[in-house]
Design a protein around this motif. Structure first.
Motif, PDB file in Angstrom:
ATOM      1  N   ALA A   1       6.878  10.627 -14.953  1.00  0.00           N
ATOM      2  CA  ALA A   1       7.055   9.972 -16.250  1.00  0.00           C
ATOM      3  C   ALA A   1       6.368  10.748 -17.375  1.00  0.00           C
ATOM      4  CB  ALA A   1       6.509   8.547 -16.184  1.00  0.00           C
ATOM      5  N   ILE A   2       5.148  11.230 -17.115  1.00  0.00           N
ATOM      6  CA  ILE A   2       4.359  11.885 -18.166  1.00  0.00           C
ATOM      7  C   ILE A   2       4.837  13.310 -18.429  1.00  0.00           C
ATOM      8  CG2 ILE A   2       2.046  12.707 -18.786  1.00  0.00           C
ATOM      9  CD1 ILE A   2       0.938  10.305 -17.194  1.00  0.00           C
ATOM     10  N   PHE A   3       5.100  14.062 -17.359  1.00  0.00           N
ATOM     11  CA  PHE A   3       5.371  15.487 -17.517  1.00  0.00           C
ATOM     12  C   PHE A   3       6.855  15.847 -17.476  1.00  0.00           C
ATOM     13  CE2 PHE A   3       1.016  15.323 -15.876  1.00  0.00           C
ATOM     14  CZ  PHE A   3       0.367  16.046 -16.860  1.00  0.00           C
ATOM     15  N   HIS A   4       7.731  14.901 -17.110  1.00  0.00           N
ATOM     16  CA  HIS A   4       9.151  15.213 -17.045  1.00  0.00           C
ATOM     17  C   HIS A   4       9.986  14.375 -18.011  1.00  0.00           C
ATOM     18  CE1 HIS A   4       9.150  17.942 -13.504  1.00  0.00           C
ATOM     19  NE2 HIS A   4       8.040  17.277 -13.196  1.00  0.00           N
ATOM     20  N   TYR A   5       9.674  13.078 -18.123  1.00  0.00           N
ATOM     21  CA  TYR A   5      10.483  12.225 -18.988  1.00  0.00           C
ATOM     22  C   TYR A   5       9.939  12.128 -20.414  1.00  0.00           C
ATOM     23  CZ  TYR A   5      13.460  10.730 -15.163  1.00  0.00           C
ATOM     24  OH  TYR A   5      14.377  10.725 -14.136  1.00  0.00           O
ATOM     25  N   ALA A   6       8.628  12.005 -20.548  1.00  0.00           N
ATOM     26  CA  ALA A   6       8.044  11.915 -21.893  1.00  0.00           C
ATOM     27  C   ALA A   6       8.360  13.134 -22.761  1.00  0.00           C
ATOM     28  CB  ALA A   6       6.532  11.694 -21.791  1.00  0.00           C
TER      29      ALA A   6
ATOM     30  N   TYR B   1       0.824  -1.215   0.000  1.00  0.00           N
ATOM     31  CA  TYR B   1       0.000   0.000   0.000  1.00  0.00           C
ATOM     32  C   TYR B   1       0.861   1.268   0.000  1.00  0.00           C
ATOM     33  CZ  TYR B   1      -3.772  -3.242   1.029  1.00  0.00           C
ATOM     34  OH  TYR B   1      -4.667  -4.279   0.959  1.00  0.00           O
ATOM     35  N   LEU B   2       1.991   1.205   0.672  1.00  0.00           N
ATOM     36  CA  LEU B   2       2.901   2.351   0.646  1.00  0.00           C
ATOM     37  C   LEU B   2       3.484   2.555  -0.750  1.00  0.00           C
ATOM     38  CD1 LEU B   2       4.826   1.861   4.024  1.00  0.00           C
ATOM     39  CD2 LEU B   2       2.989   3.472   3.518  1.00  0.00           C
ATOM     40  N   TYR B   3       3.829   1.451  -1.408  1.00  0.00           N
ATOM     41  CA  TYR B   3       4.370   1.566  -2.772  1.00  0.00           C
ATOM     42  C   TYR B   3       3.300   2.016  -3.757  1.00  0.00           C
ATOM     43  CZ  TYR B   3       8.789  -0.560  -1.393  1.00  0.00           C
ATOM     44  OH  TYR B   3      10.005  -0.795  -0.808  1.00  0.00           O
ATOM     45  N   LEU B   4       2.051   1.627  -3.505  1.00  0.00           N
ATOM     46  CA  LEU B   4       0.961   2.091  -4.367  1.00  0.00           C
ATOM     47  C   LEU B   4       0.792   3.610  -4.276  1.00  0.00           C
ATOM     48  CD1 LEU B   4      -1.773  -0.657  -3.892  1.00  0.00           C
ATOM     49  CD2 LEU B   4      -0.568  -0.095  -6.002  1.00  0.00           C
ATOM     50  N   MET B   5       1.108   4.159  -3.110  1.00  0.00           N
ATOM     51  CA  MET B   5       1.017   5.612  -2.949  1.00  0.00           C
ATOM     52  C   MET B   5       2.060   6.344  -3.794  1.00  0.00           C
ATOM     53  SD  MET B   5       0.332   5.782   1.172  1.00  0.00           S
ATOM     54  CE  MET B   5       0.383   7.565   1.236  1.00  0.00           C
ATOM     55  N   LEU B   6       3.118   5.640  -4.199  1.00  0.00           N
ATOM     56  CA  LEU B   6       4.145   6.241  -5.055  1.00  0.00           C
ATOM     57  C   LEU B   6       3.701   6.337  -6.513  1.00  0.00           C
ATOM     58  CD1 LEU B   6       7.396   4.466  -3.784  1.00  0.00           C
ATOM     59  CD2 LEU B   6       6.782   6.851  -3.434  1.00  0.00           C
ATOM     60  N   VAL B   7       2.712   5.535  -6.892  1.00  0.00           N
ATOM     61  CA  VAL B   7       2.329   5.448  -8.307  1.00  0.00           C
ATOM     62  C   VAL B   7       1.915   6.796  -8.895  1.00  0.00           C
ATOM     63  CG1 VAL B   7       0.672   4.423  -9.920  1.00  0.00           C
ATOM     64  CG2 VAL B   7       1.740   3.005  -8.156  1.00  0.00           C
ATOM     65  N   PRO B   8       1.036   7.585  -8.240  1.00  0.00           N
ATOM     66  CA  PRO B   8       0.676   8.883  -8.838  1.00  0.00           C
ATOM     67  C   PRO B   8       1.871   9.792  -9.069  1.00  0.00           C
ATOM     68  CG  PRO B   8      -0.843   8.320  -7.074  1.00  0.00           C
ATOM     69  CD  PRO B   8       0.267   7.324  -7.010  1.00  0.00           C
ATOM     70  N   GLY B   9       2.787   9.839  -8.087  1.00  0.00           N
ATOM     71  CA  GLY B   9       3.982  10.662  -8.249  1.00  0.00           C
ATOM     72  C   GLY B   9       4.871  10.188  -9.373  1.00  0.00           C
TER      73      GLY B   9
END
Length: 319
Positions: free
Chosen positions: A47-52, A34-42
């Protein structure tokens, strides 16, 4: 045969070690899922706004045409970078960026540290909270609002010039003379952010053991000595981390601040890389040149981070 057996034994142990690490990793992932799932939005945001968007850096090596797109525009090698370094405006922007950044680091970086140390010495809880609230407030104002306040305060009819006239001086046109602009940028940035930046150091000070202060007082140490010998060394690791992050963003002088305060009369001392990129890209529609300038800025920032990290490690090794 014995050597072959030893080698095979080592290989087996190595594979078992790898397998055990994988098992432990999956065990940790499952246990804290559950803690790792909280990392998914960040992670998705990065990934979308900085790496892509990094794919768009290819236009820095193209004679980019909007209607032809990235795939249809011709490659021109390093011509965009050659154009930049032959442009007097870009050289001026780079020079101004480094000078303003140096002022903000040398003058502005120590202020939140000093502020946190002073607030930490306040014993009246109510007074301490009031001071912190007042100092935090400017951070929540946008630079548009702050710029309006500064322009009104420093205008010919503003309170600052009125005070100067009362003291027998002449009105100063702060936003028309180059010699004042950099000082305005640095002082206003300190005013706006010092309270907010002090939060990190105040949080770090709470981790300093109270037993150290008690032992120092038993030995007759003054509050100033406790501050310099206990508080400051206690938050030194945080200071070094913040300095490293500051050096990584040393070329981010503050686009919103400069853009809302400067004018063509101040380009000689106030034009920075970000404002140059804005003008060359969105005003002159030379997106390939602005992309090249942005890429140059990122490369310099990366070099600054690596260099600062290297010297910090040297300092830590010598302590």
């Amino acid at each position: 045969m014995i050597e072959e057996a030893n080698i095979s034994t080592k290989l087996v142990r190595r594979e078992l070690s790898k397998a055990s690490k994988i098992v432990r990793m999956w065990h940790v992932l499952i246990r804290y899922k559950y803690l790792y799932l909280m990392l998914v939005p960040g992670l998705l945001y990065i990934a979308i706004f900085h790496y892509a968007p990094m794919f768009g850096l290819v236009i820095a090596f193209q004679d980019y045409q909007v209607f032809k797109g990235v795939m249809g525009s011709k490659f021109n090698g390093l011509d965009n970078f050659i154009f930049l370094f032959q442009s007097p405006q870009f050289i001026t922007a780079v020079k101004n960026t480094f000078i303003i950044s140096a002022y903000k680091v040398v003058i502005g970086f120590p202020v939140p540290i000093l502020l946190a140390l002073l607030i930490n010495e306040v014993r009246l809880t109510m007074f301490k909270r009031c001071v912190q609230t007042i100092l935090y407030l400017p951070h929540f104002l946008s630079w548009i609002v702050m710029s309006g306040l500064l322009i009104n305060f420093l205008s010919e009819q503003g309170p600052v010039n009125q005070l100067i006239k009362l003291l027998g001086g002449k009105a100063i046109f702060f936003f028309s003379e180059e010699k004042y602009f950099r000082s305005i940028l640095v002082i206003s940035d300190i005013w706006k952010e010092m309270g907010w930046n002090a939060i990190i150091y105040l949080a770090a000070l709470t981790a300093v053991s109270s037993e150290l202060y008690e032992a120092a007082k038993m030995d007759g140490a003054t509050r100033m000595q406790c501050m310099m010998k206990i508080s400051l060394p206690g938050i030194m690791p945080i200071i070094m981390i913040m300095l490293l992050l500051k050096m990584g963003s040393i070329l981010n002088v503050g686009f919103e601040q400069v853009f809302n305060l400067y004018n063509p009369l101040l380009y000689g001392v106030g034009d920075i890389i970000d404002t140059y990129v804005y003008r060359i890209g969105f005003v002159d529609n030379k997106f390939h040149i602005s992309a090249a300038a942005g890429m140059f800025k990122s490369i310099v920032a990366c070099i600054m981070v690596v260099t600062t990290y290297y010297f910090m490690n040297k300092v830590e090794d010598n302590r």
